[in-house]
Motif scaffolding. Structure first.
Motif, PDB file in Angstrom:
ATOM      1  N   PHE A  25      -1.036  -1.426  -2.240  1.00 18.39           N
ATOM      2  CA  PHE A  25      -2.310  -1.785  -1.677  1.00 18.39           C
ATOM      3  C   PHE A  25      -2.033  -1.716  -0.352  1.00 18.39           C
ATOM      4  O   PHE A  25      -1.678  -2.608   0.285  1.00 18.39           O
ATOM      5  N   GLY A  26      -2.379  -1.154   0.486  1.00 16.91           N
ATOM      6  CA  GLY A  26      -3.741  -1.189   2.372  1.00 16.91           C
ATOM      7  C   GLY A  26      -3.805  -0.887   2.995  1.00 16.91           C
ATOM      8  O   GLY A  26      -3.679   0.604   2.320  1.00 16.91           O
ATOM      9  N   GLY A  27      -3.693  -0.961   4.636  1.00 18.00           N
ATOM     10  CA  GLY A  27      -4.030   0.057   5.193  1.00 18.00           C
ATOM     11  C   GLY A  27      -5.427  -0.206   5.308  1.00 18.00           C
ATOM     12  O   GLY A  27      -6.735  -0.861   4.293  1.00 18.00           O
ATOM     13  N   PRO A  28      -6.437   0.453   6.043  1.00 13.10           N
ATOM     14  CA  PRO A  28      -8.353   0.724   6.088  1.00 13.10           C
ATOM     15  C   PRO A  28      -8.480   0.843   4.410  1.00 13.10           C
ATOM     16  O   PRO A  28      -8.151   2.381   4.173  1.00 13.10           O
ATOM     17  N   GLY A  29      -9.332   0.596   3.808  1.00 17.03           N
ATOM     18  CA  GLY A  29      -9.635   1.181   2.622  1.00 17.03           C
ATOM     19  C   GLY A  29      -8.744   0.854   1.706  1.00 17.03           C
ATOM     20  O   GLY A  29      -8.842   1.812   0.438  1.00 17.03           O
ATOM     21  N   GLU A  30      -7.696   0.427   1.888  1.00 13.59           N
ATOM     22  CA  GLU A  30      -6.327   0.630   1.083  1.00 13.59           C
ATOM     23  C   GLU A  30      -6.194   2.081   0.953  1.00 13.59           C
ATOM     24  O   GLU A  30      -5.645   2.468  -0.311  1.00 13.59           O
ATOM     25  N   ARG A  31      -6.186   3.135   1.948  1.00 16.41           N
ATOM     26  CA  ARG A  31      -5.805   4.140   1.756  1.00 16.41           C
ATOM     27  C   ARG A  31      -4.295   4.179   2.291  1.00 16.41           C
ATOM     28  O   ARG A  31      -3.903   5.612   1.970  1.00 16.41           O
ATOM     29  N   LEU A  32      -3.239   3.550   2.204  1.00 10.81           N
ATOM     30  CA  LEU A  32      -1.643   3.863   2.226  1.00 10.81           C
ATOM     31  C   LEU A  32      -1.335   2.492   0.258  1.00 10.81           C
ATOM     32  O   LEU A  32      -2.115   1.820   0.446  1.00 10.81           O
ATOM     33  N   VAL A  33      -0.426   3.136   0.214  1.00  7.04           N
ATOM     34  CA  VAL A  33       0.666   2.087  -0.936  1.00  7.04           C
ATOM     35  C   VAL A  33       2.582   2.264   0.011  1.00  7.04           C
ATOM     36  O   VAL A  33       2.448   3.679   0.573  1.00  7.04           O
ATOM     37  N   ALA A  34       2.498   0.884  -0.650  1.00  5.49           N
ATOM     38  CA  ALA A  34       4.215   0.535   0.359  1.00  5.49           C
ATOM     39  C   ALA A  34       4.372   0.121  -0.665  1.00  5.49           C
ATOM     40  O   ALA A  34       4.064  -0.533  -1.824  1.00  5.49           O
ATOM     41  N   SER A  35       6.378   0.424  -0.609  1.00  8.56           N
ATOM     42  CA  SER A  35       7.426  -0.108  -1.156  1.00  8.56           C
ATOM     43  C   SER A  35       8.363  -0.895  -0.834  1.00  8.56           C
ATOM     44  O   SER A  35       8.777   0.542  -0.191  1.00  8.56           O
ATOM     45  N   GLY A  36       8.964  -1.860  -1.206  1.00  5.47           N
ATOM     46  CA  GLY A  36      10.507  -2.375  -1.013  1.00  5.47           C
ATOM     47  C   GLY A  36      11.332  -0.620  -1.292  1.00  5.47           C
ATOM     48  O   GLY A  36      10.688   0.070  -2.274  1.00  5.47           O
ATOM     49  N   SER A  37      12.686  -0.928  -1.794  1.00  2.00           N
ATOM     50  CA  SER A  37      13.595  -0.481  -1.709  1.00  2.00           C
ATOM     51  C   SER A  37      14.799  -0.909  -2.074  1.00  2.00           C
ATOM     52  O   SER A  37      15.689  -1.506  -0.790  1.00  2.00           O
ATOM     53  N   GLU A  38      15.954  -0.263  -3.073  1.00  2.00           N
ATOM     54  CA  GLU A  38      17.189  -0.618  -2.433  1.00  2.00           C
ATOM     55  C   GLU A  38      17.708  -0.409  -1.558  1.00  2.00           C
ATOM     56  O   GLU A  38      19.515  -0.806  -1.854  1.00  2.00           O
ATOM     57  N   ASP A  39      17.561   0.254  -1.152  1.00  2.00           N
ATOM     58  CA  ASP A  39      18.282   0.983   0.539  1.00  2.00           C
ATOM     59  C   ASP A  39      18.218   0.915   1.753  1.00  2.00           C
ATOM     60  O   ASP A  39      17.944   1.280   2.509  1.00  2.00           O
ATOM     61  N   CYS A  40      17.312  -0.650   0.655  1.00  2.00           N
ATOM     62  CA  CYS A  40      17.299  -1.532   2.692  1.00  2.00           C
ATOM     63  C   CYS A  40      16.256  -1.385   3.267  1.00  2.00           C
ATOM     64  O   CYS A  40      16.358  -1.668   4.319  1.00  2.00           O
ATOM     65  N   GLN A  41      14.761  -0.511   2.542  1.00  2.00           N
ATOM     66  CA  GLN A  41      13.898   0.061   3.560  1.00  2.00           C
ATOM     67  C   GLN A  41      12.969   0.500   2.542  1.00  2.00           C
ATOM     68  O   GLN A  41      12.470   0.039   2.005  1.00  2.00           O
ATOM     69  N   VAL A  42      11.482   0.175   3.598  1.00  2.00           N
ATOM     70  CA  VAL A  42      10.443  -0.142   3.098  1.00  2.00           C
ATOM     71  C   VAL A  42       9.522   1.520   3.515  1.00  2.00           C
ATOM     72  O   VAL A  42       9.735   2.021   4.479  1.00  2.00           O
ATOM     73  N   TYR A  43       8.868   2.040   2.408  1.00  2.00           N
ATOM     74  CA  TYR A  43       7.720   3.746   2.034  1.00  2.00           C
ATOM     75  C   TYR A  43       6.771   3.418   2.296  1.00  2.00           C
ATOM     76  O   TYR A  43       6.442   2.254   1.598  1.00  2.00           O
ATOM     77  N   ILE A  44       6.618   4.383   2.826  1.00  2.00           N
ATOM     78  CA  ILE A  44       4.780   3.793   3.105  1.00  2.00           C
ATOM     79  C   ILE A  44       4.139   5.645   2.299  1.00  2.00           C
ATOM     80  O   ILE A  44       4.772   6.250   2.979  1.00  2.00           O
ATOM     81  N   TRP A  45       3.636   5.957   1.283  1.00  2.00           N
ATOM     82  CA  TRP A  45       2.929   6.976   1.339  1.00  2.00           C
ATOM     83  C   TRP A  45       0.929   6.547   1.020  1.00  2.00           C
ATOM     84  O   TRP A  45       0.292   5.813   1.594  1.00  2.00           O
ATOM     85  N   ASN A  46       0.769   7.972   1.684  1.00  2.00           N
ATOM     86  CA  ASN A  46      -0.842   7.882   1.479  1.00  2.00           C
ATOM     87  C   ASN A  46      -1.582   8.099   0.126  1.00  2.00           C
ATOM     88  O   ASN A  46      -0.639   8.789  -0.964  1.00  2.00           O
ATOM     89  N   ARG A  47      -2.497   7.001  -0.123  1.00  2.00           N
ATOM     90  CA  ARG A  47      -2.697   7.292  -1.523  1.00  2.00           C
ATOM     91  C   ARG A  47      -3.116   8.596  -2.003  1.00  2.00           C
ATOM     92  O   ARG A  47      -3.367   8.902  -3.166  1.00  2.00           O
ATOM     93  N   HIS A  48      -4.030   9.244  -1.032  1.00  2.00           N
ATOM     94  CA  HIS A  48      -4.987   9.877  -1.891  1.00  2.00           C
ATOM     95  C   HIS A  48      -4.273  11.683  -2.562  1.00  2.00           C
ATOM     96  O   HIS A  48      -4.640  12.074  -2.688  1.00  2.00           O
ATOM     97  N   ASP A  49      -3.436  11.671  -1.403  1.00  2.00           N
ATOM     98  CA  ASP A  49      -1.958  12.668  -1.175  1.00  2.00           C
ATOM     99  C   ASP A  49      -0.713  12.879  -1.790  1.00  2.00           C
ATOM    100  O   ASP A  49       0.121  13.092  -2.749  1.00  2.00           O
ATOM    101  N   GLY A  50      -1.026  11.560  -1.818  1.00  2.00           N
ATOM    102  CA  GLY A  50       1.145  11.183  -2.154  1.00  2.00           C
ATOM    103  C   GLY A  50       1.847  11.166  -1.457  1.00  2.00           C
ATOM    104  O   GLY A  50       3.153  11.224  -2.021  1.00  2.00           O
ATOM    105  N   SER A  51       1.984  11.483  -0.083  1.00  2.00           N
ATOM    106  CA  SER A  51       2.594  12.602   0.480  1.00  2.00           C
ATOM    107  C   SER A  51       3.107  11.419   1.273  1.00  2.00           C
ATOM    108  O   SER A  51       2.610   9.880   1.528  1.00  2.00           O
TER     109      SER A  51
END
Length: 547
Positions: A469-495
């Motif tokens: 979790f991260g960002g102000p108010g932990e409103r973001l979600v991040a994860s690594g990936s096997e395709d060598c990239q980092v993905y970041i989503w909106n925690r509250h709507d999944g976009s």
């Protein structure tokens, strides 16, 4: 329909609910009578009354008329109602009727087999206090109070399953106002996150409803600002201390590095810190890789776990080795500090959970299933047990002795998937679970025990990935990936908000420092990268600047 496009009846229901919450029941009654719009439909009212009064047959019949369309959701709701019926029969010492309920009503639903086994185990209780303790009812309350409290909790959980068009979520207008405040302040709005989650995004009250707020710079990481490359092999784990100024990294090379981050530039605080200095190199895991590390809550100690089962405790200030802990006979896959920082809990692929004191002595141990990851949420241990099940173990205080895990009260959060890692939000109410087979992250609410959202887009087929979790108010979600990239989503709507490229190998782990406004990622390419929202960076020692 009003000129604004909103349905008149919906607006009336919102106002009626708010009037009741503000303590104006007469005004709410007058509004409903004059508008001929009920706050709660007759079917929903009958359902709530049946649950509150313990009329379980009527509750199940009314459930069919409250707008639940999904068969799975209806089955879950039926299970929750029948579970309460079973527990009350057990509480009233009607074991034969409880057994009949379990066999003829609960088991045929085919839901939550692990929980059904736990319910069946309650039939072995010989004393009321033993039963109340194992099922989680308050043993200090009398029967009526415990029953009433349990029914209120049940109704609150059922409310989350019923369409909001039928039964409004609690404090709905207040939640919508908070979302509007978040949105106008240029924070990604809180969707259906509710009042408490939305409040975390906008700071302390009071909030101004009448003047437009000035927006702030987007806090979503956008570019790599720094590369840390002290490790000689794949980097498997990252952990920020609670102060957000120190980062520990664990590697396949057997080493652990502790980095100290400089504060963000006061002239541009939204840009995030980018300078990091190598403070300590912790070498002591001989002939084994380090798979995980965890900071003591005060930041004074660091615990590290190796893939041969060795666990070590370090002085974070000096980098000195404090003790070595031996009991696991296979990979020590997870560790966490209990509240207060006096004990460490570890789990391993040898099917053991072990509780350690700060001298390195194992003071308690429990054997069961292989443990792939664990975390401690308030007074509960959350663990991935046997790879296919996420389980909750209450922690029980024992006066004058180390705490115990109440294995008889274990709850199964989910057993539908193949799970590898966990990440707990700072408020300890939200949990991220990596579902590897489905290539998704799942967001669970630990209070309601409900799946809130899924995050998809990254790749996970064979490796262990650790999100954050991260960002102000932990409103973001991040994860690594096997395709060598980092993905970041909106925690509250999944976009999906951003995909960060830069690593040349799979990204195993991400960690977020809220105070430094930095997202860190670690990869099989042996490096750690800092990602920040701004391009305004300066060079610093112990690391490389990305031009």
């Amino acid at each position: 329909v009003l000129a604004s496009g909103f349905r008149r009846d919906d607006v009336v229901r919102l106002i009626s609910q708010s009037l009741l919450a503000l303590g104006y029941p007469k005004a709410a009654s007058v509004l409903q009578a004059e508008s001929q719009v009920q706050l709660v439909s007759d079917d929903a009212a009958r359902f709530c009354d049946a649950v509150g009064e313990g009329r379980w047959k009527d509750a199940l019949q009314a459930l069919e008329r409250v707008g639940i369309r999904s068969a799975d959701t209806a089955r879950s709701a039926s299970f929750m109602i029948l579970e309460q019926k079973y527990l009350e029969l057990m509480h009233d010492d009607q074991a034969e009727a409880a057994l009949q309920c379990l066999r003829e009503e609960i088991a045929p639903l085919g839901a939550q087999p692990a929980r059904v086994r736990t319910l069946a185990s309650y039939l072995m209780c010989t004393q009321p206090d033993d039963f109340r303790g194992r099922c989680g009812w308050d043993a200090m309350a009398n029967g009526v109070d415990a029953r009433s409290a349990a029914r209120s909790r049940l109704l609150e959980q059922l409310r989350a399953l019923i369409p909001s068009s039928v039964m409004l979520p609690e404090r709905r207008l207040e939640s919508m106002l908070l979302q509007a405040v978040c949105h106008r302040a240029c924070a990604t709005h809180a969707g259906g996150a509710g009042v408490d989650a939305a409040r975390a995004l906008v700071g302390p009250p009071p909030f101004d409803l009448f003047d437009d707020a000035v927006g702030h710079e987007d806090a979503t990481p956008a570019r790599a600002a720094r590369v840390l490359d002290s490790h000689g092999d794949e980097v498997w784990h990252l952990a920020f201390a609670d102060d957000g100024r120190r980062l520990a990294s664990a590697s396949k090379d057997g080493g652990v590095a502790v980095w100290r981050l400089a504060p963000p530039d006061p002239r541009n605080p939204g840009a995030g810190a980018c300078e990091a200095e190598l403070e300590h190199e912790l070498d002591g895991h001989d002939h084994e890789s380090v798979v995980v590390c965890a900071w003591e809550p005060s930041g004074s100690r660091l615990v590290t776990c190796g893939d041969h089962g060795c666990i070590k405790l370090w002085d974070a200030a000096t980098g000195g080795h404090l003790c070595t802990m031996y009991k696991h006979t296979d990979l020590a896959s997870a560790c966490a500090w209990l509240p207060g920082g006096e004990y460490i809990l570890s789990g391993g692929l040898d099917c053991n959970l072990v509780l350690w004191d700060l001298s390195g002595r194992p003071v308690r141990a429990w054997q069961g299933q292989r443990v792939f990851d664990l975390c401690v949420a308030k007074d509960t241990v959350v663990a991935i047990a046997g790879e296919k099940s996420v389980q909750l173990f209450p922690i029980r205080a024992v006066p004058g002795e180390p705490p115990e895990l109440s294995l008889g009260q274990v709850q199964v959060l989910t057993d539908q998937g193949m799970f590898t890692t966990l990440c707990l939000a700072r408020d300890q109410n939200a949990l991220l679970v990596t579902a590897a087979a489905a290539e998704e992250l799942q967001l669970w609410d630990l209070e309601s025990k409900l799946l809130v959202r899924r995050f998809r887009g990254h790749t996970q087929k064979r490796l262990v990935l650790r999100p954050a979790f991260g960002g102000p108010g932990e409103r973001l979600v991040a994860s690594g990936s096997e395709d060598c990239q980092v993905y970041i989503w909106n925690r509250h709507d999944g976009s999906l908000l951003n995909v960060l490229a830069g690593h040349s190998g799979p990204v195993n782990v991400v960690a977020w420092s809220l105070s430094a406004n930095v997202l860190a990622s670690a990869s099989d390419d042996h490096s750690i990268r800092f990602w920040v929202p701004s391009a305004d960076q300066t060079n610093g020692g112990g690391s490389r600047l990305i031009a």
